[in-house]
Design a protein around this motif. Structure first.
Motif, PDB file in Angstrom:
ATOM      1  N   LEU A   1      -9.548  21.486  90.390  1.00 62.00           N
ATOM      2  CA  LEU A   1      -8.730  20.580  90.611  1.00 62.00           C
ATOM      3  C   LEU A   1      -8.812  18.995  90.127  1.00 62.00           C
ATOM      4  CD1 LEU A   1      -5.967  20.117  92.138  1.00 62.00           C
ATOM      5  CD2 LEU A   1      -7.125  19.577  94.251  1.00 62.00           C
ATOM      6  N   TYR A   2     -10.199  18.676  90.502  1.00 63.97           N
ATOM      7  CA  TYR A   2     -10.247  17.149  89.937  1.00 63.97           C
ATOM      8  C   TYR A   2     -11.134  16.953  88.685  1.00 63.97           C
ATOM      9  CZ  TYR A   2      -8.417  15.920  94.733  1.00 63.97           C
ATOM     10  OH  TYR A   2      -8.095  15.963  95.837  1.00 63.97           O
ATOM     11  N   GLY A   3     -12.097  18.141  88.279  1.00 60.75           N
ATOM     12  CA  GLY A   3     -12.692  18.192  87.241  1.00 60.75           C
ATOM     13  C   GLY A   3     -14.160  17.168  87.149  1.00 60.75           C
ATOM     14  N   ASN A   4     -14.562  17.031  85.955  1.00 59.63           N
ATOM     15  CA  ASN A   4     -15.737  15.934  86.103  1.00 59.63           C
ATOM     16  C   ASN A   4     -15.687  14.931  84.843  1.00 59.63           C
ATOM     17  OD1 ASN A   4     -16.729  17.535  83.972  1.00 59.63           O
ATOM     18  ND2 ASN A   4     -18.217  18.702  85.261  1.00 59.63           N
ATOM     19  N   GLU A   5     -16.783  14.492  84.276  1.00 65.84           N
ATOM     20  CA  GLU A   5     -16.698  13.348  83.313  1.00 65.84           C
ATOM     21  C   GLU A   5     -16.312  14.397  81.946  1.00 65.84           C
ATOM     22  OE1 GLU A   5     -20.451  11.630  82.916  1.00 65.84           O
ATOM     23  OE2 GLU A   5     -20.336  10.525  84.952  1.00 65.84           O
ATOM     24  N   LYS A   6     -16.914  15.745  81.898  1.00 68.16           N
ATOM     25  CA  LYS A   6     -16.668  16.253  80.534  1.00 68.16           C
ATOM     26  C   LYS A   6     -15.615  17.161  80.398  1.00 68.16           C
ATOM     27  CE  LYS A   6     -21.304  16.227  79.043  1.00 68.16           C
ATOM     28  NZ  LYS A   6     -22.665  17.030  78.715  1.00 68.16           N
ATOM     29  N   ASN A   7     -15.102  17.673  81.638  1.00 71.76           N
ATOM     30  CA  ASN A   7     -13.780  18.523  81.839  1.00 71.76           C
ATOM     31  C   ASN A   7     -12.969  18.199  82.957  1.00 71.76           C
ATOM     32  OD1 ASN A   7     -15.244  20.560  80.281  1.00 71.76           O
ATOM     33  ND2 ASN A   7     -16.760  21.171  81.961  1.00 71.76           N
ATOM     34  N   PRO A   8     -11.791  17.719  82.338  1.00 75.60           N
ATOM     35  CA  PRO A   8     -10.723  17.144  83.224  1.00 75.60           C
ATOM     36  C   PRO A   8     -10.212  18.398  84.238  1.00 75.60           C
ATOM     37  CG  PRO A   8      -9.777  17.550  80.956  1.00 75.60           C
ATOM     38  CD  PRO A   8     -11.383  17.836  80.932  1.00 75.60           C
TER      39      PRO A   8
ATOM     40  N   LEU B   1      -7.360  19.819  87.120  1.00 74.43           N
ATOM     41  CA  LEU B   1      -5.765  20.109  86.873  1.00 74.43           C
ATOM     42  C   LEU B   1      -4.841  18.819  87.320  1.00 74.43           C
ATOM     43  CD1 LEU B   1      -5.685  23.640  88.469  1.00 74.43           C
ATOM     44  CD2 LEU B   1      -5.209  23.063  85.982  1.00 74.43           C
ATOM     45  N   LYS B   2      -5.503  18.021  87.988  1.00 73.48           N
ATOM     46  CA  LYS B   2      -4.622  16.786  88.511  1.00 73.48           C
ATOM     47  C   LYS B   2      -4.903  15.737  87.350  1.00 73.48           C
ATOM     48  CE  LYS B   2      -4.693  13.061  92.026  1.00 73.48           C
ATOM     49  NZ  LYS B   2      -5.588  11.993  91.790  1.00 73.48           N
ATOM     50  N   GLU B   3      -6.082  15.585  86.710  1.00 68.84           N
ATOM     51  CA  GLU B   3      -5.959  14.594  85.546  1.00 68.84           C
ATOM     52  C   GLU B   3      -5.132  15.160  84.383  1.00 68.84           C
ATOM     53  OE1 GLU B   3      -9.617  12.755  82.549  1.00 68.84           O
ATOM     54  OE2 GLU B   3     -10.268  13.763  84.636  1.00 68.84           O
ATOM     55  N   LEU B   4      -5.198  16.501  84.163  1.00 73.00           N
ATOM     56  CA  LEU B   4      -4.335  16.890  83.068  1.00 73.00           C
ATOM     57  C   LEU B   4      -2.886  16.608  83.418  1.00 73.00           C
ATOM     58  CD1 LEU B   4      -6.317  20.236  82.205  1.00 73.00           C
ATOM     59  CD2 LEU B   4      -6.122  17.969  80.787  1.00 73.00           C
ATOM     60  N   GLY B   5      -2.583  16.314  84.648  1.00 66.00           N
ATOM     61  CA  GLY B   5      -1.058  16.348  84.946  1.00 66.00           C
ATOM     62  C   GLY B   5      -0.308  17.344  85.298  1.00 66.00           C
ATOM     63  N   LEU B   6      -1.110  18.615  85.807  1.00 64.16           N
ATOM     64  CA  LEU B   6      -0.487  19.592  85.926  1.00 64.16           C
ATOM     65  C   LEU B   6      -0.246  20.006  87.558  1.00 64.16           C
ATOM     66  CD1 LEU B   6      -2.594  21.876  83.448  1.00 64.16           C
ATOM     67  CD2 LEU B   6      -0.375  21.319  83.290  1.00 64.16           C
ATOM     68  N   VAL B   7      -1.000  19.157  88.281  1.00 63.31           N
ATOM     69  CA  VAL B   7      -1.067  19.439  89.733  1.00 63.31           C
ATOM     70  C   VAL B   7      -1.050  18.013  90.445  1.00 63.31           C
ATOM     71  CG1 VAL B   7      -2.336  20.338  91.819  1.00 63.31           C
ATOM     72  CG2 VAL B   7      -2.234  21.510  89.594  1.00 63.31           C
ATOM     73  N   GLU B   8      -0.027  18.021  91.360  1.00 65.12           N
ATOM     74  CA  GLU B   8       0.073  16.790  92.205  1.00 65.12           C
ATOM     75  C   GLU B   8      -0.716  16.793  93.421  1.00 65.12           C
ATOM     76  OE1 GLU B   8       3.985  15.119  93.913  1.00 65.12           O
ATOM     77  OE2 GLU B   8       3.994  14.633  91.836  1.00 65.12           O
ATOM     78  N   VAL B   9      -1.580  15.903  93.828  1.00 64.95           N
ATOM     79  CA  VAL B   9      -2.072  16.216  95.037  1.00 64.95           C
ATOM     80  C   VAL B   9      -1.744  15.216  96.145  1.00 64.95           C
ATOM     81  CG1 VAL B   9      -4.587  16.074  96.226  1.00 64.95           C
ATOM     82  CG2 VAL B   9      -4.257  16.760  93.863  1.00 64.95           C
ATOM     83  N   GLN B  10      -1.493  15.725  97.453  1.00 65.48           N
ATOM     84  CA  GLN B  10      -0.718  14.798  98.470  1.00 65.48           C
ATOM     85  C   GLN B  10      -1.529  15.008  99.738  1.00 65.48           C
ATOM     86  OE1 GLN B  10       3.247  15.499  98.566  1.00 65.48           O
ATOM     87  NE2 GLN B  10       3.769  14.343  96.772  1.00 65.48           N
ATOM     88  N   ARG B  11      -1.701  14.090 100.586  1.00 65.95           N
ATOM     89  CA  ARG B  11      -2.284  14.326 101.846  1.00 65.95           C
ATOM     90  C   ARG B  11      -1.212  14.623 102.846  1.00 65.95           C
ATOM     91  NH1 ARG B  11      -7.067  14.588 104.035  1.00 65.95           N
ATOM     92  NH2 ARG B  11      -8.325  13.860 102.154  1.00 65.95           N
TER      93      ARG B  11
END
Length: 143
Positions: free
Chosen positions: A85-92, A94-104
């Motif tokens: 969902l959040y990835g890391n420094e090397k691999n984005p 789903l959220k960073e790619l703009g494919l998923v929205e995360v809400q609380r």
């Protein structure tokens, strides 16, 4: 994809969709053929099978009301769900790619596909795969 008759915003949206899906796109203007480049970058190249599985699941109606539910359906532990969902420094993720929205909501994290995520979830890379716990997505029939 022929963009000859598309104008303004429709042309822009169509070209963007072609880039995301790696489609050959062209336009005929003043009796000349103009071929748009096919981007070698594609979201599908950046998405592992697990990320594709998550997209497919999130694209299903009433899939997953929480990270825990997604974890159960994918068979991945919570830490791996967070990684995809959040990835890391090397691999984005789903959220960073703009494919998923995360809400609380009410203390739980709720995931929802963005418009781009919905497009990707219905794309050819996912349509042809069936993951454990999911059904193959049938192509939409045009009328």
């Amino acid at each position: 994809m022929n963009l000859s008759s598309a104008t303004g915003m429709l042309s822009c949206i169509s070209l963007s969709a072609a880039f995301v899906n790696g489609l050959k796109t062209f336009e005929i203007s003043n009796e000349k053929l103009f071929l748009f480049p096919i981007l070698k970058f594609s979201y599908y190249n950046m998405l592992s099978d697990k990320k594709l599985q998550m997209l497919q699941l999130l694209g299903q109606k009433d899939c997953c009301e929480s990270l825990e539910a997604l974890s159960k359906k994918t068979g991945l532990g919570p830490s791996l769900i967070n990684y995809h969902l959040y990835g890391n420094e090397k691999n984005p993720g789903l959220k960073e790619l703009g494919l998923v929205e995360v809400q609380r909501q009410k203390g739980k994290i709720v995931l929802q596909l963005t418009t781009l995520g919905k497009t990707a979830a219905e794309g050819p890379a996912i349509r042809e795969k069936t993951f454990e716990g999911t059904e193959a997505i049938q192509p939409k029939r045009s009328r």
